[in-house]
Design a protein around this motif. Sequence first.
Motif, mmCIF file in Angstrom:
data_model
loop_
_atom_site.group_PDB
_atom_site.id
_atom_site.type_symbol
_atom_site.label_atom_id
_atom_site.label_comp_id
_atom_site.label_asym_id
_atom_site.label_seq_id
_atom_site.Cartn_x
_atom_site.Cartn_y
_atom_site.Cartn_z
ATOM 1 N N PRO A 302 0.843 -1.204 0.000
ATOM 2 C CA PRO A 302 0.000 0.000 0.000
ATOM 3 C C PRO A 302 0.876 1.252 0.000
ATOM 4 O O PRO A 302 2.092 1.168 0.217
ATOM 5 C CB PRO A 302 -0.807 -0.142 1.287
ATOM 6 N N PRO A 303 0.288 2.427 -0.228
ATOM 7 C CA PRO A 303 1.073 3.646 -0.439
ATOM 8 C C PRO A 303 2.171 3.920 0.581
ATOM 9 O O PRO A 303 3.323 4.177 0.203
ATOM 10 C CB PRO A 303 0.005 4.738 -0.429
ATOM 11 N N GLU A 304 1.855 3.894 1.866
ATOM 12 C CA GLU A 304 2.859 4.239 2.869
ATOM 13 C C GLU A 304 4.016 3.253 2.866
ATOM 14 O O GLU A 304 5.189 3.645 2.944
ATOM 15 C CB GLU A 304 2.218 4.301 4.257
ATOM 16 N N GLU A 305 3.717 1.961 2.749
ATOM 17 C CA GLU A 305 4.766 0.947 2.719
ATOM 18 C C GLU A 305 5.567 1.034 1.426
ATOM 19 O O GLU A 305 6.783 0.811 1.418
ATOM 20 C CB GLU A 305 4.159 -0.440 2.885
ATOM 21 N N PHE A 306 4.893 1.351 0.324
ATOM 22 C CA PHE A 306 5.580 1.521 -0.953
ATOM 23 C C PHE A 306 6.574 2.680 -0.867
ATOM 24 O O PHE A 306 7.703 2.587 -1.354
ATOM 25 C CB PHE A 306 4.541 1.756 -2.048
ATOM 26 N N ALA A 307 6.175 3.770 -0.230
ATOM 27 C CA ALA A 307 7.074 4.908 -0.062
ATOM 28 C C ALA A 307 8.314 4.508 0.736
ATOM 29 O O ALA A 307 9.453 4.865 0.382
ATOM 30 C CB ALA A 307 6.345 6.055 0.633
ATOM 31 N N GLY A 308 8.122 3.754 1.817
ATOM 32 C CA GLY A 308 9.247 3.297 2.620
ATOM 33 C C GLY A 308 10.153 2.350 1.857
ATOM 34 O O GLY A 308 11.382 2.405 1.978
ATOM 35 N N PHE A 309 9.541 1.474 1.061
ATOM 36 C CA PHE A 309 10.305 0.536 0.233
ATOM 37 C C PHE A 309 11.191 1.298 -0.742
ATOM 38 O O PHE A 309 12.376 0.983 -0.914
ATOM 39 C CB PHE A 309 9.333 -0.380 -0.521
ATOM 40 N N MET A 310 10.626 2.316 -1.407
ATOM 41 C CA MET A 310 11.402 3.087 -2.383
ATOM 42 C C MET A 310 12.535 3.852 -1.715
ATOM 43 O O MET A 310 13.635 3.951 -2.267
ATOM 44 C CB MET A 310 10.487 4.037 -3.151
ATOM 45 N N GLU A 311 12.283 4.395 -0.537
ATOM 46 C CA GLU A 311 13.328 5.125 0.179
ATOM 47 C C GLU A 311 14.510 4.207 0.507
ATOM 48 O O GLU A 311 15.678 4.575 0.323
ATOM 49 C CB GLU A 311 12.754 5.722 1.461
ATOM 50 N N LYS A 312 14.197 3.003 0.954
ATOM 51 C CA LYS A 312 15.249 2.040 1.262
ATOM 52 C C LYS A 312 15.989 1.609 -0.001
ATOM 53 O O LYS A 312 17.226 1.504 -0.013
ATOM 54 C CB LYS A 312 14.636 0.812 1.963
ATOM 55 N N ALA A 313 15.231 1.360 -1.083
ATOM 56 C CA ALA A 313 15.846 0.953 -2.348
ATOM 57 C C ALA A 313 16.758 2.042 -2.891
ATOM 58 O O ALA A 313 17.837 1.765 -3.432
ATOM 59 C CB ALA A 313 14.759 0.609 -3.364
ATOM 60 N N ASP A 314 16.341 3.295 -2.743
ATOM 61 C CA ASP A 314 17.141 4.420 -3.223
ATOM 62 C C ASP A 314 18.482 4.466 -2.496
ATOM 63 O O ASP A 314 19.538 4.655 -3.127
ATOM 64 C CB ASP A 314 16.361 5.717 -3.014
ATOM 65 N N ALA A 315 18.457 4.287 -1.190
ATOM 66 C CA ALA A 315 19.699 4.294 -0.418
ATOM 67 C C ALA A 315 20.591 3.117 -0.810
ATOM 68 O O ALA A 315 21.824 3.262 -0.921
ATOM 69 C CB ALA A 315 19.379 4.237 1.076
ATOM 70 N N GLN A 316 19.980 1.956 -1.039
ATOM 71 C CA GLN A 316 20.736 0.768 -1.422
ATOM 72 C C GLN A 316 21.417 0.969 -2.772
ATOM 73 O O GLN A 316 22.599 0.633 -2.947
ATOM 74 C CB GLN A 316 19.793 -0.445 -1.485
ATOM 75 N N MET A 317 20.681 1.528 -3.736
ATOM 76 C CA MET A 317 21.252 1.762 -5.058
ATOM 77 C C MET A 317 22.402 2.758 -4.975
ATOM 78 O O MET A 317 23.446 2.584 -5.606
ATOM 79 C CB MET A 317 20.174 2.287 -6.013
ATOM 80 N N GLY A 318 22.205 3.815 -4.184
ATOM 81 C CA GLY A 318 23.256 4.813 -4.050
ATOM 82 C C GLY A 318 24.534 4.231 -3.483
ATOM 83 O O GLY A 318 25.637 4.520 -3.957
ATOM 84 N N GLU A 319 24.392 3.382 -2.481
ATOM 85 C CA GLU A 319 25.565 2.756 -1.860
ATOM 86 C C GLU A 319 26.329 1.918 -2.856
ATOM 87 O O GLU A 319 27.572 1.988 -2.940
ATOM 88 C CB GLU A 319 25.121 1.903 -0.672
#
Length: 329
Positions: A302-319
């Motif tokens: 759902p939206p809130e969990e999707f937002a959290g998932f993307m935030e984590k994925a963004d940090a992972q990709m950056g690393e």
Amino acid sequence: MTELNRRRMLALAGAAGAAAALPGGARAATYPDRPVTLIVPWGAGGGTDATARMIGTLLEQKLGQPFNVVNRTGGSGVVGHSAIATARPDGYTIGLITVEITMMHYLGLTDLGPSDYTPLGMMNADPAGVHVSADSDWSTIEELAEAIKASEPGELKASGTGQGGIWHLALIGWLQSMGLDANHVRWVPSEGAASGMQDLVAGGVDIVPCSLPEARSMIDAGRARSLALMAEERDPNFPDVPTLKESLDLDYTLNVWRGMAGPLEMPEDVQATLAQALAEIAESEEYTSFMSGRGFGVRHLPPEEFAGFMEKADAQMGESMKAAGLARD
């Protein structure tokens, strides 16, 4: 003021003006009361396009208005993702965003990131797998991992996408999780997983870290084998393929994913209507059968969990990108 913010302010001003034109400032009839545009940042005929068209069809059935898919390609996904983010925030232009939105800004292609969208629901995720040729010396992920650790830097080669693409990052993250340098296995750029798998079975590379759906034809033909998944759990379509956690006791996971989103500042009732419809679609027999038939994994957030998932994925990709010297910001 950035171009994105300028365009967003114009869109918001237009939406406010339209609302003010209604009696008493009331909004229009129950959403949606006219056709909706569903933007796909990738070309027609691919997996993202097919997924979007199925979602659009099912949204039309549920909400009673056409959801017209429009492919906005170009700029390695930037054109379509930008069109979604800068659309008028009234709910009549939404889109299917993809994992690349967590990668493009690190490459210097755009300023856009996950926080520039209103998340409506994640609809699909396919984890990276580790694939080798059927006639390779490695029959288990444990054997391959030991061979990689024992090899000289650059001795083994991998492929499956362009330099800095999603499957390159999957390899980088896996190597780092084993305590190895991000470039210990040499990356051979390719036009995609299909060409990478062709190179694998021809003996040009040793490893292809792509999704199981992309490797499936070679696996089914007996020309390649999958040794592990970078996932939290096994894929029911390939129950014999273990996760990295099971086999190597590594917590590293990486998924290619797709999710529905719109521009910022969408009305809350519109968000709620779309989020509820998407949640129901994700559980429907028609959608799950469609995705399973193509080897795609259904994963709804759902939206809130999707937002959290993307935030984590963004940090992972950056690393991963910074470790390999691929990030430009």
